[in-house]
Design a protein around this motif. Structure first.
Motif, mmCIF file in Angstrom:
data_model
loop_
_atom_site.group_PDB
_atom_site.id
_atom_site.type_symbol
_atom_site.label_atom_id
_atom_site.label_comp_id
_atom_site.label_asym_id
_atom_site.label_seq_id
_atom_site.Cartn_x
_atom_site.Cartn_y
_atom_site.Cartn_z
ATOM 1 N N VAL A 1 6.106 17.228 -15.171
ATOM 2 C CA VAL A 1 7.390 17.644 -15.946
ATOM 3 C C VAL A 1 6.894 17.498 -17.213
ATOM 4 C CG1 VAL A 1 9.811 16.842 -16.165
ATOM 5 C CG2 VAL A 1 8.896 16.683 -14.069
ATOM 6 N N ASN A 2 6.183 16.536 -17.609
ATOM 7 C CA ASN A 2 5.941 16.301 -18.950
ATOM 8 C C ASN A 2 4.986 17.622 -19.483
ATOM 9 O OD1 ASN A 2 7.331 14.327 -19.705
ATOM 10 N ND2 ASN A 2 5.701 12.911 -18.930
ATOM 11 N N PRO B 1 14.504 10.389 3.726
ATOM 12 C CA PRO B 1 15.578 9.974 2.803
ATOM 13 C C PRO B 1 14.995 9.237 1.719
ATOM 14 C CG PRO B 1 16.508 9.691 5.149
ATOM 15 C CD PRO B 1 14.969 9.925 5.121
ATOM 16 N N ASN B 2 14.242 8.690 1.880
ATOM 17 C CA ASN B 2 13.649 7.932 0.625
ATOM 18 C C ASN B 2 12.454 8.269 0.047
ATOM 19 O OD1 ASN B 2 15.264 5.221 0.621
ATOM 20 N ND2 ASN B 2 14.639 5.221 2.761
ATOM 21 N N ASP B 3 11.865 9.711 0.310
ATOM 22 C CA ASP B 3 10.954 10.433 -0.424
ATOM 23 C C ASP B 3 11.468 10.868 -1.739
ATOM 24 O OD1 ASP B 3 9.083 9.995 1.686
ATOM 25 O OD2 ASP B 3 9.638 12.057 2.491
ATOM 26 N N LEU B 4 10.356 11.339 -2.445
ATOM 27 C CA LEU B 4 10.612 11.707 -3.942
ATOM 28 C C LEU B 4 11.579 12.997 -3.975
ATOM 29 C CD1 LEU B 4 7.002 11.504 -5.454
ATOM 30 C CD2 LEU B 4 8.988 9.886 -5.793
ATOM 31 N N PRO B 5 12.602 13.077 -4.769
ATOM 32 C CA PRO B 5 13.754 14.043 -4.999
ATOM 33 C C PRO B 5 12.763 15.472 -5.585
ATOM 34 C CG PRO B 5 14.150 12.453 -6.599
ATOM 35 C CD PRO B 5 12.872 11.751 -5.973
ATOM 36 N N LEU B 6 12.018 15.984 -4.839
ATOM 37 C CA LEU B 6 11.159 17.048 -5.342
ATOM 38 C C LEU B 6 12.149 18.236 -5.778
ATOM 39 C CD1 LEU B 6 7.913 16.875 -3.540
ATOM 40 C CD2 LEU B 6 8.381 15.693 -5.442
ATOM 41 N N ASP B 7 12.933 18.235 -4.910
ATOM 42 C CA ASP B 7 14.062 19.575 -5.325
ATOM 43 C C ASP B 7 14.633 19.105 -6.590
ATOM 44 O OD1 ASP B 7 13.648 20.664 -2.826
ATOM 45 O OD2 ASP B 7 14.630 19.675 -1.538
ATOM 46 N N SER B 8 15.058 18.168 -6.761
ATOM 47 C CA SER B 8 16.101 17.797 -7.947
ATOM 48 C C SER B 8 14.854 17.750 -9.157
ATOM 49 C CB SER B 8 16.724 16.433 -7.827
ATOM 50 O OG SER B 8 17.094 15.945 -9.173
ATOM 51 N N ILE B 9 13.693 17.497 -9.109
ATOM 52 C CA ILE B 9 12.667 17.353 -10.305
ATOM 53 C C ILE B 9 12.435 19.019 -10.630
ATOM 54 C CG2 ILE B 9 10.448 16.844 -10.760
ATOM 55 C CD1 ILE B 9 10.435 14.417 -9.090
ATOM 56 N N CYS B 10 12.412 19.630 -9.547
ATOM 57 C CA CYS B 10 11.864 21.252 -9.847
ATOM 58 C C CYS B 10 13.469 21.863 -10.524
ATOM 59 C CB CYS B 10 11.577 21.772 -8.542
ATOM 60 S SG CYS B 10 10.237 21.465 -7.694
ATOM 61 N N THR C 1 0.755 -1.201 -0.102
ATOM 62 C CA THR C 1 0.118 0.184 0.069
ATOM 63 C C THR C 1 0.849 1.282 -0.101
ATOM 64 O OG1 THR C 1 -1.677 -1.158 1.330
ATOM 65 C CG2 THR C 1 -1.718 1.192 1.272
ATOM 66 N N ALA C 2 1.881 1.195 0.913
ATOM 67 C CA ALA C 2 2.782 2.311 0.767
ATOM 68 C C ALA C 2 3.384 2.709 -0.444
ATOM 69 C CB ALA C 2 3.640 2.152 2.088
ATOM 70 N N TYR C 3 4.026 1.625 -1.126
ATOM 71 C CA TYR C 3 4.598 1.660 -2.345
ATOM 72 C C TYR C 3 3.816 2.085 -3.526
ATOM 73 C CZ TYR C 3 7.929 0.748 -5.991
ATOM 74 O OH TYR C 3 8.709 0.901 -7.340
ATOM 75 N N GLU C 4 2.431 1.734 -3.344
ATOM 76 C CA GLU C 4 1.646 2.148 -4.330
ATOM 77 C C GLU C 4 1.517 3.575 -4.196
ATOM 78 O OE1 GLU C 4 -2.895 1.227 -5.935
ATOM 79 O OE2 GLU C 4 -2.138 0.152 -3.925
ATOM 80 N N ARG C 5 1.481 4.098 -3.151
ATOM 81 C CA ARG C 5 1.303 5.841 -2.898
ATOM 82 C C ARG C 5 2.571 6.423 -3.669
ATOM 83 N NH1 ARG C 5 -2.204 7.328 1.155
ATOM 84 N NH2 ARG C 5 -0.829 8.791 2.150
ATOM 85 N N PHE C 6 3.658 5.791 -3.146
ATOM 86 C CA PHE C 6 4.901 6.439 -3.525
ATOM 87 C C PHE C 6 5.032 6.544 -5.028
ATOM 88 C CE2 PHE C 6 9.410 5.742 -4.972
ATOM 89 C CZ PHE C 6 10.059 6.648 -4.239
ATOM 90 N N TRP C 7 4.721 5.385 -5.858
ATOM 91 C CA TRP C 7 4.854 5.298 -7.102
ATOM 92 C C TRP C 7 4.019 6.051 -7.820
ATOM 93 C CZ3 TRP C 7 8.038 4.661 -10.352
ATOM 94 C CH2 TRP C 7 7.686 4.067 -11.953
ATOM 95 N N GLN C 8 2.751 6.237 -7.315
ATOM 96 C CA GLN C 8 1.593 6.856 -7.783
ATOM 97 C C GLN C 8 2.094 8.531 -7.831
ATOM 98 O OE1 GLN C 8 -2.280 6.898 -5.697
ATOM 99 N NE2 GLN C 8 -3.252 8.200 -7.144
ATOM 100 N N GLY C 9 2.612 8.754 -6.489
ATOM 101 C CA GLY C 9 3.320 10.351 -6.333
ATOM 102 C C GLY C 9 4.375 10.648 -7.611
ATOM 103 N N ARG C 10 5.205 9.347 -7.923
ATOM 104 C CA ARG C 10 6.203 9.451 -8.724
ATOM 105 C C ARG C 10 5.704 9.712 -10.113
ATOM 106 N NH1 ARG C 10 8.882 11.479 -11.590
ATOM 107 N NH2 ARG C 10 11.198 11.244 -12.120
#
Length: 318
Positions: free
Chosen positions: A96-97, A277-286, A80-89
């Motif tokens: 970005v697109n 540490p394992n959250d999405l790298p939003l700073d890098s994406i921006c 469940t947690a990984y599904e939320r992580f992947w959906q966020g990514r």
């Protein structure tokens, strides 16, 4: 994080296997180490009591069903947690697109009559990056900071700081610009419709991210799982002490490290927009979007060439 650094990390993960094993960064060990030590010490105490002939043993067969249930709960929790992580990514990949396509279409389709038009267009294109940064801050429950100041005029920045939902206000500014360009005849109705569709998709992606953020795992489920984990880890030494004796503490520590680590990983990634540490790298994406936009601004749209020099439609039949 740059592309080269990401590729370097992937290379290390594949090649330097032993280095990854002992890596503390991005690991959950610092978060669970005290719980693991506690369980190990408890197991060691039980082994001492067993050595002193206290009746501290339990039949192993009684633990089969509880272990199976706990395993299923951990699998469900992690999935469940990984599904939320992947959906966020995926949603941030969509952002970005959309930003790239949106910026490209604005830069190419909106006609320029003078230098002021070009400067205004640059401001609006940079607002697309500002939308992403404001969305990042909004999902992290942070107020608008100086990170946005370089992407818009000061009057807009001061106005956005007072808004309850800054990304929506930025989307309003972009939409208002598009509508004004349509009234001036700089875009046709079809182009305006396409641009507004991209704007709608950008806001929809943010709304879906808010859905992940504001729909956490039910608290009752988390409480119950942690209670079961604690019970399992504390009952484990009673079940294995007659087999492992003074090694009981070490075995309990290893097993508790496994189950507590899985639960901690799920806890970290269930909200993928934070600072873990394992959250999405939003700073890098921006940052990536910023570089894309700045590269785009250096290009010269053909629309200006067409406006300055008549097109021979016999040579260019389209």
């Amino acid at each position: 994080m740059s592309t080269n650094k990401v590729q370097s990390n992937l290379y290390r993960e594949k090649r330097e296997w032993l280095t990854v094993i002992f890596q503390m960064q991005y690991s959950v060990i610092p978060s669970i180490i005290f719980r693991v030590i506690f369980c190990g010490l408890f197991g060691f105490i039980i082994s001492i009591l067993y050595y002193l002939n206290f009746p501290v043993t339990l039949p192993i067969k009684n633990s089969i069903v509880p272990s199976l249930v706990l395993g299923l709960l951990l699998v469900f929790r992690t999935n469940t947690a990984y599904e939320r992580f992947w959906q966020g990514r995926q949603l941030w990949g969509n952002i970005v697109n959309i930003v790239r396509n949106f910026a490209r279409q604005i830069w190419v389709t909106v006609e320029e009559n003078n230098q002021a038009d070009r400067e205004e267009k640059e401001e609006i294109i940079r607002l697309l990056v500002a939308f992403a940064i404001a969305s990042k801050l909004h999902l992290r429950c942070q107020k608008i900071n100086l990170e946005l100041q370089g992407y818009m005029p000061k009057k807009w920045y001061e106005k956005i700081k007072k808004m309850n939902h800054p990304p929506i206000h930025i989307a309003f500014l972009i939409g208002d610009y598009l509508q004004n360009q349509y009234k001036r005849g700089c875009v046709n109705p079809y182009q305006l419709t396409a641009l507004f569709q991209l704007l709608d998709k950008m806001v929809e992606a943010l709304t879906s991210c808010e859905g992940i953020l504001k729909t956490p795992i039910p608290l009752a489920y988390s409480i119950h799982l942690r209670q079961l984990l604690l019970i399992y880890c504390l009952l484990l030494p009673f079940q294995i002490v007659n087999q492992f004796y003074f090694w009981t503490g070490l075995v309990v520590a290893i097993i508790s490290f496994t189950v507590l680590g899985i639960e901690e990983i799920a806890l970290e990634i269930e909200n993928p927009f934070g600072y873990d540490p394992n959250d999405l790298p939003l700073d890098s994406i921006c940052t990536t979007m910023h570089h894309n936009i700045e590269d785009l601004i250096t290009l010269t749209p053909c629309v200006r060439y067409w406006k300055s020099k008549p097109v021979n439609y016999e040579k260019h039949p389209f």
